[in-house]
Each structure stands twice: as structure tokens, then as C-alpha cells.
Design an enzyme around this catalytic site. Structure first.
Site, short mmCIF file in Angstrom:
data_model
loop_
_atom_site.label_atom_id
_atom_site.label_comp_id
_atom_site.label_asym_id
_atom_site.label_seq_id
_atom_site.Cartn_x
_atom_site.Cartn_y
_atom_site.Cartn_z
N SER A 14 0.85 -1.18 0.00
CA SER A 14 0.00 0.00 0.00
C SER A 14 0.90 1.25 0.00
O SER A 14 1.73 1.39 -0.89
CB SER A 14 -0.96 -0.03 1.18
OG SER A 14 -1.99 0.91 1.04
N ASP A 73 -8.75 -4.41 -6.45
CA ASP A 73 -8.38 -3.43 -5.42
C ASP A 73 -9.09 -2.09 -5.69
O ASP A 73 -8.86 -1.47 -6.72
CB ASP A 73 -6.87 -3.24 -5.42
CG ASP A 73 -6.36 -2.49 -4.20
OD1 ASP A 73 -7.14 -1.73 -3.60
OD2 ASP A 73 -5.19 -2.67 -3.85
N HIS A 110 -7.65 -5.09 -1.77
CA HIS A 110 -6.52 -4.41 -1.13
C HIS A 110 -6.07 -5.23 0.08
O HIS A 110 -6.43 -4.95 1.22
CB HIS A 110 -6.94 -3.00 -0.70
CG HIS A 110 -5.78 -2.10 -0.40
ND1 HIS A 110 -4.92 -1.64 -1.37
CD2 HIS A 110 -5.34 -1.55 0.76
CE1 HIS A 110 -4.01 -0.86 -0.83
NE2 HIS A 110 -4.24 -0.79 0.46
#
Length: 450
Positions: A311, A393, A425
Site C-alpha cells: 500500500s 483493489d 486491497h
């Protein structure tokens, strides 16, 4: 009842007799306001202010008293109260070097239990409302994620440590002793065979003191390599909490360095806001300064460092690779944004109101966003890379990984790319998590031999 037309908006608490409720407007990670609605009247729980701050975790202890956590007019979060009869705000309990991030209430005992942290460990406090005498309680874990009290006065929390996954604990005596109710553990691995981190403090490039965790692989397993792990968020932090991936890689000989660079949570509001509008300068140099500290103090050798993040950490891995490739043997990016312009455009609609403050404005901040976008620094990305992406995602869309992979491959760079077709995600399916961890291990093992 509510429409989130200004910001994401949600109901956070309802009074015992359902005569009023508290709702929160979430403008960003460092700015949220709480309001109480009584009939058609709405009152803000905190006084008016030109400064941004957070308000969270409201609890009704009666129809007229609401306790909550806030850092209004303060750097650290504290316990506050709103009196519905008088419509007044008051500060109740603030402690030095402590940031309260969660609390729960025992109606039978008339005790508020507050969970605080400043850095990498949590602490639990009992605050009896009749006496207002706060007491710290001993806990058998490093991190508490959530707590609650039942009508019989028994209190429960879910907690973990670096070498112990989340388990549920119960106290029947107000928190003086704890019984572990669940026995979740790592199958086939004893807790003593896992690694507890060392807490490191070091000055960054501008003198700002930073805290980090260093997980040192056991001597009998160590291969001498250190993995730099910039955490996600970015307004989150690395704490003494269980990460299966960490312990897996430690068991295979890799040490791990996890710095809480500027912008990390649990160090106060001012520290948290340092990353807003500065994704790629201060935090990047905090990571590099940390590596230099490790090298100078004998924790790592410069030719034995690897890089991995997910991330925001994946974004930072890409940016560090592009601008400081000489430090790393190989790089793993797990769903990291590669282009801040396309990232700003692609996030879910409910993020849009605070993207300009959080990351930057594409027009006003064009020069800085260009400089801080990893895709600007393709020429510097010379080391072998593994990119991992969830096809579904919604936060960091697949196009973010596609464009960096395509751009690097067009230059003949060594890039492996894994797209998980049934993930978003993160990893929600255990078979995908296992597959990814095995691939990361195989990737690192192969490239440390080069």
C-alpha cells in the site's frame, strides 16, 4: 437520518433510551468532528476551532453524559465529556506521553477502561467515574485491538504481541487478573522460536527523533540480510503486533527493519500530519536515514539490504527504488501507487474530499506530485523487482501496478508481476497469502545469491 454530502458520515453511538445519537464526519485521518442530534437539534461535541483535530469513540454513560476521545486543542488524544443538559464540553483525563485511542464502559462497575499508546505498545487504564482515580492495569499482550464490558461486570479484550496472534482475554475482577479464552497460535511453531523486536530510536536527517522496530533473525537461522519494511497507511504505524509474514521471513533467516517515519500514528497529531502533502520527501529520507543508522551501528551491511512494502509502503518501496537503488539488492512492491496523479483520480469517491490535503492538488502541487511519483524515477529502478496486485483493489487500482510494470519492462528491466484475480486491497484468502509469502521468499532467496 444522515447524508454524508460533506464527508463520510456515520452514526457512532446511541443513547440508552434512544433519545439522541452521536454521528461523526470523517474529513480525513487527522480531522474528524462529532455531533449529537436530539430531535431536530444538532450540537458539536467540541468547541469551535480553526485547527484540525479528531473526535472519536463516543460512549453514553447516561442519557445526558457522553464521553469520547479527542485531541481538540492538544497534540495527544485525551478523554473528554459532553454534558447534554448544559451543552458543555470539558476535558476529563489527559496523561503525559499517552495517546488514548479506544475506550469502553462497564455500567455495572461504573468504570471507563481506556487503551492508550505512545509508540509501539499499548497500555490499559481503569477510570472509575465515582472516584476519578485512574489506575494502570497489567496486560498479558503488547497490543489491544478492542475491548468490551458485559452487564455482569466482566471485561474482555482482543490482543496480540509480536510472537502471539490475536486472542481473547477475560477478567472477572476488574482487570487485576486475566484468563486467556482462545488459544490461537502458529501451528507447529513454538512461541519461543519466534522473534520479539528491539525498539530503536534514531535522529532523522533534520534531527526529528524517530522510533523503529528491528526484528533480528536468530543467529542459527540468519543469512545476514535485512529487509526494510516501510509500513502502509501512511498514517498508521508498525507496532509490537503479530505479522505472520514477518515471522515467516525471520524463520528463513531475514532480519526486518520497520521504522515509524514521520506521519505515523501514535506519536501525536503534529507528527501524524507531517506526511500530509509530503508523501515523498520527509518520509523517504526518514527511511534512508534509518538505513544509514543501521549500517553505522552494526545492524546491517550496505550490500545486504532488501526492500518490501505494501500500500503506502509499496509506494515508498517504488520511490526508494527509483531514487536510492544503490542500497538494495531486490525490491518487492505489494499494491503500491506508482503515479500520484492517477492515484488521486482513481480512489473511491468518498475519499475525494480529503485527497487534496492528504496527498496534494494535481494542479496547485503539480511539480511536487511529479517529483514524488515513483514513475518519474524509472531510470533509477535498476534492481530486480516483484510486483503483487489484487485485480479488484478499490484503493490502489490495478492500473497503478500495470503502468509501472509496463514502463519498466519496456526498458528491459527485470520485473515479475503477480495479479491475484480474486483479491482486493490485501489478502482475504489464506491460499493467496501463502502463495504470496512463498513467492516473496523464493524471490529474495534467488536474488541474494546474485
Amino acid at each position: 437520518l444522515l447524508e454524508g454530502n460533506e464527508a463520510p458520515t456515520f452514526i457512532a453511538a446511541v443513547s440508552p433510551e434512544e433519545n439522541s445519537y452521536v454521528f461523526i464526519k470523517q474529513y480525513g485521518n487527522s480531522h474528524s468532528l462529532a455531533f449529537v442530534r436530539v430531535g431536530n437539534d444538532v450540537f458539536k461535541l467540541t468547541p469551535d476551532s480553526d485547527q484540525q483535530y479528531t473526535t472519536d469513540n463516543p460512549i453514553y454513560v447516561s442519557e445526558k453524559e457522553i464521553y469520547f476521545l479527542t485531541n481538540y486543542d492538544s497534540d495527544l488524544s485525551y478523554l473528554a465529556k459532553f454534558d447534554l443538559e448544559k451543552k458543555t464540553f470539558s476535558k476529563v483525563l489527559q496523561m503525559e506521553q499517552e495517546e488514548f485511542y479506544y475506550h469502553f464502559y462497564s455500567k455495572k462497575n461504573q468504570v471507563l477502561y481506556l487503551i492508550g499508546t505512545y509508540g509501539v505498545e499499548a497500555r490499559l487504564y481503569a477510570y472509575p467515574l465515582p472516584s476519578a482515580e485512574v489506575k494502570q492495569l497489567a496486560i498479558p499482550v503488547a497490543i489491544i485491538d478492542k475491548g468490551m464490558a458485559l452487564d455482569n461486570g466482566h471485561i474482555y479484550f482482543m490482543g496480540r504481541s509480536a510472537t502471539r496472534p490475536n486472542n481473547v482475554f477475560r477478567s472477572t475482577d476488574g482487570g487485576n487478573t486475566w484468563e486467556q479464552l482462545t488459544q490461537f497460535r502458529v501451528p507447529g511453531v513454538d512461541e519461543e522460536d519466534m522473534v520479539e523486536p528491539e525498539v530503536i530510536k534514531y535522529p532523522s536527517f533534520d534531527g526529528l527523533e524517530l522510533e523503529a522496530l528491528f526484528f533480528r533473525a536468530k543467529e542459527e537461522n540468519s543469512n545476514g540480510y535485512v529487509i526494510l519494511w516501510p509500513h502502509g497507511g501512511p498514517q498508521a504505524s508498525e507496532r509490537k503486533s503479530f505479522r505472520a509474514m514477518f515471522q515467516f521471513l525471520l524463520n528463513r533467516g531475514y532480519s526486518i527493519f520497520a521504522p515509524n517515519f514521520r506521519g505515523s500514528s501514535n506519536y501525536g497529531l503534529k507528527f501524524l500530519k507531517m506526511v500530509e502533502g509530503d508523501w515523498g520527501h520527509g518520509p523517504r529520507l526518514d527511511n534512508i536515514t534509518g538505513l544509514e543508522w543501521l549500517i553505522n551501528n552494526g545492524y546491517a551491511e550496505k550490500d545486504k539490504i532488501l526492500l518490501m512494502g505494501g500500500s503506502y509502503g509499496g509506494y515508498m518501496a517504488l520511490l526508494l527504488h527509483g531514487r536510492h537503488a544503490d542500497y538494495f539488492k531486490a525490491v518487492v512492491d505489494i499494491f503500491g501507487p506508482s503515479n500520484l496523479f492517477s492515484f488521486i483520480e482513481s480512489v473511491p469517491e468518498f475519499w475525494k474530499p480529503f485527497m487534496a490535503q492528504w496527498v496534494g492538488d494535481p494542479e496547485k502541487d503539480k511539480e511536487k506530485l511529479t517529483e514524488d511519483s515513483p514513475i518519474t524515477h524509472l531510470e533509477g529502478m535498476t534492481k530486480p523487482m516483484l510486483v503483487i496486485q489484487g485485480a479488484n483493489d478499490p484503493r490502489v487500482v490495478k492500473a497503478e501496478s500495470d503502468q509501472i510494470v509496463e514502463a519498466l519492462r519496456s526498458k528491459g528491466r527485470d520485473v515479475e508481476y503477480i495479479v491475484l484475480e480474486d483479491e482486493g486491497h490485501g489478502f482475504t484468502k489464506k491460499e493467496n497469502e501463502i502463495r504470496v509469502y512463498r513467492k516473496i521468499l523464493e524471490f529474495f532467496d534467488r536474488h541474494i545469491q546474485d
